[in-house]
Motif scaffolding. Structure first.
Motif, short mmCIF file in Angstrom:
data_model
loop_
_atom_site.label_atom_id
_atom_site.label_comp_id
_atom_site.label_asym_id
_atom_site.label_seq_id
_atom_site.Cartn_x
_atom_site.Cartn_y
_atom_site.Cartn_z
N GLY A 23 124.53 62.90 87.60
CA GLY A 23 126.56 63.03 86.82
C GLY A 23 126.48 61.12 86.04
N ALA A 24 126.28 60.34 86.02
CA ALA A 24 125.78 59.79 85.15
C ALA A 24 125.48 59.83 83.58
CB ALA A 24 124.96 57.67 85.37
N ARG A 25 125.11 60.96 83.49
CA ARG A 25 124.44 61.36 82.13
C ARG A 25 126.07 61.48 80.94
NH1 ARG A 25 120.38 65.87 83.72
NH2 ARG A 25 119.30 64.00 84.53
N ASP A 26 125.80 60.73 79.89
CA ASP A 26 126.85 60.94 78.94
C ASP A 26 126.75 62.06 78.24
OD1 ASP A 26 128.44 60.86 76.67
OD2 ASP A 26 127.10 59.60 75.49
N PRO A 27 128.11 63.08 78.39
CA PRO A 27 128.45 64.73 78.52
C PRO A 27 128.22 64.38 76.31
CG PRO A 27 130.46 63.22 79.24
CD PRO A 27 129.84 62.59 79.27
N ASP A 28 128.21 63.90 75.76
CA ASP A 28 128.28 64.14 74.58
C ASP A 28 127.13 63.80 73.64
OD1 ASP A 28 131.18 63.97 74.12
OD2 ASP A 28 131.62 62.24 73.38
N LEU A 29 126.63 62.68 73.96
CA LEU A 29 124.70 62.89 73.88
C LEU A 29 124.06 64.28 74.82
CD1 LEU A 29 122.54 61.98 73.46
CD2 LEU A 29 121.76 60.32 74.95
N VAL A 75 115.80 71.47 80.39
CA VAL A 75 115.77 70.11 81.84
C VAL A 75 116.98 69.71 82.16
CG1 VAL A 75 113.99 70.01 81.46
CG2 VAL A 75 115.25 68.60 80.44
N LEU A 76 118.06 70.07 81.32
CA LEU A 76 119.52 69.44 80.85
C LEU A 76 120.25 70.77 81.70
CD1 LEU A 76 119.87 67.50 78.65
CD2 LEU A 76 119.26 66.63 80.77
N GLY A 77 119.81 71.84 81.95
CA GLY A 77 120.80 72.59 81.80
C GLY A 77 121.35 73.34 80.57
N ALA A 84 120.90 55.73 75.20
CA ALA A 84 121.93 55.38 76.13
C ALA A 84 122.53 56.35 76.56
CB ALA A 84 122.84 54.25 76.03
N GLY A 85 123.06 56.50 78.63
CA GLY A 85 123.68 57.55 78.64
C GLY A 85 123.02 58.69 79.12
N CYS A 86 121.60 58.74 78.32
CA CYS A 86 120.46 59.80 79.10
C CYS A 86 119.49 59.40 78.27
CB CYS A 86 121.41 60.97 78.58
SG CYS A 86 119.79 62.53 79.37
N VAL A 87 118.78 58.63 79.28
CA VAL A 87 117.06 58.02 78.91
C VAL A 87 116.51 58.26 79.44
CG1 VAL A 87 116.01 55.66 79.27
CG2 VAL A 87 117.67 55.29 79.56
N ALA A 88 115.35 59.25 78.74
CA ALA A 88 114.34 59.38 79.41
C ALA A 88 112.79 59.39 78.37
CB ALA A 88 113.99 61.05 79.16
N HIS A 89 111.85 59.36 79.40
CA HIS A 89 110.50 58.51 79.00
C HIS A 89 109.13 58.97 79.15
CE1 HIS A 89 112.55 54.18 79.48
NE2 HIS A 89 112.57 55.38 80.67
#
Length: 300
Positions: A280-286, A297-299, A125-130
């Motif tokens: 813009g919707a990614r959870d900064p803590d995660l 890839v997230l920088g 939740a907050g950063c989903v990847a498959h």
């Protein structure tokens, strides 16, 4: 950032009975902190024939952690965090085939995951990847392991399906026969979600499954016991050490000036199209916790 042009750093995860790596020079044990908690043990750093190696005893040096309780995320994160490029997982398994007797090695190429009580992803939740798991191990590592094993006359089979069960109990006879009917080759408790997490961390990963028993399906053999497993593990010890010693220089890239090249199987770019959550919707803590695993890839 790509691993191309970097010096290879070979990670070795030791399973039951494998708590050290013989022949390492400049050895040092070091605790590596991760945002996912503590690793199974300190990491052992050293060199083997001039190639940098990091070893992690999967269950701890005193085998104090059960398969379900292992912190797989911390273990994989720590290996990635210290710069490991290739991971060799050494694992004790039961055989589900008559032609894979105790003492035989299997270079696994597929998994069936029947575990159910373990966190299986760095993402959520907050950063989903498959990520794709169609081909869950690195063929390049498999090639190197097969060549090294055959050069040593180690009894080895290339290819096979590893059934990962939850444990810590061994299988019932009904379960063992069910998994045989599925065409599985070996059964173990630890390579899932380890292989999934390695893929998410963009690490090349391969398993050497070392057969210790026939599980409980074989009518001519007693049901598996810890005593039996440990006895075969001790018998395998010299071959395991020889295999590690033979394969590490191959993976060290000595034929290419000691530099790491992009993985032809694409393991080191597994996240290129995997993250689906809008930036813009990614959870900064995660995202912060993913700095080692997905920083490319997230920088970071």
């Amino acid at each position: 950032m790509s691993d191309a042009g970097r010096k290879p750093l070979i990670g070795i995860i030791g399973g039951s009975g494998l708590y050290d790596i013989a022949g390492l020079e400049d050895k040092r044990w070091e605790r590596v902190s991760t945002p996912w908690g503590e690793t199974s043990d300190e990491l052992l750093f050293g060199t083997l024939d001039g190639v940098s190696v990091v070893f992690l005893p999967r269950h701890g040096r005193e085998h104090r952690i059960s398969p379900t309780d292992l912190n797989y995320r911390a273990n994989i994160d720590a290996l990635k965090r210290v710069g490991v490029t290739d991971v060799l997982a050494l694992s004790a398994v039961g055989s589900l085939r008559a032609d894979l007797p105790p003492g035989h090695f299997v270079i696994v190429d597929q998994f069936i995951d029947r575990t159910f009580a373990r966190p299986k992803s760095f993402f959520g939740a907050g950063c989903v990847a498959h990520v794709s798991m169609a081909d869950p191990v690195c063929s390049r590592l498999g090639d190197a392991l097969e060549a090294a094993a055959r050069g040593l006359d180690v009894p080895v089979t290339r290819g096979g399906t590893y059934l990962a069960m939850e444990g810590p109990q061994f299988s019932t006879r009904a379960e063992s026969n069910l998994y045989r009917s599925w065409g599985c080759s070996v059964i173990g408790m630890t390579n899932m979600p380890e292989a999934k997490l390695a893929r998410e961390a963009e690490l090349c990963y391969a398993t050497v499954a070392m057969v210790t028993d026939y599980d409980c399906w074989h009518d001519d053999h007693d049901a598996v016991t810890v005593e039996q497993v440990v006895k075969v593990l001790h018998g395998n010890a010299d071959r395991v050490r020889a295999l590690v010693r033979a394969v590490v220089p191959r993976l060290g890239g000595q034929a290419h000036g000691g530099e790491r090249h992009d993985c032809p199987a694409g393991c080191d770019h597994a996240l290129d199209h995997a993250i689906i959550t809008a930036e813009g919707a990614r959870d900064p803590d995660l995202v912060a916790r993913l700095d080692a695993v997905a920083g490319r890839v997230l920088g970071d």
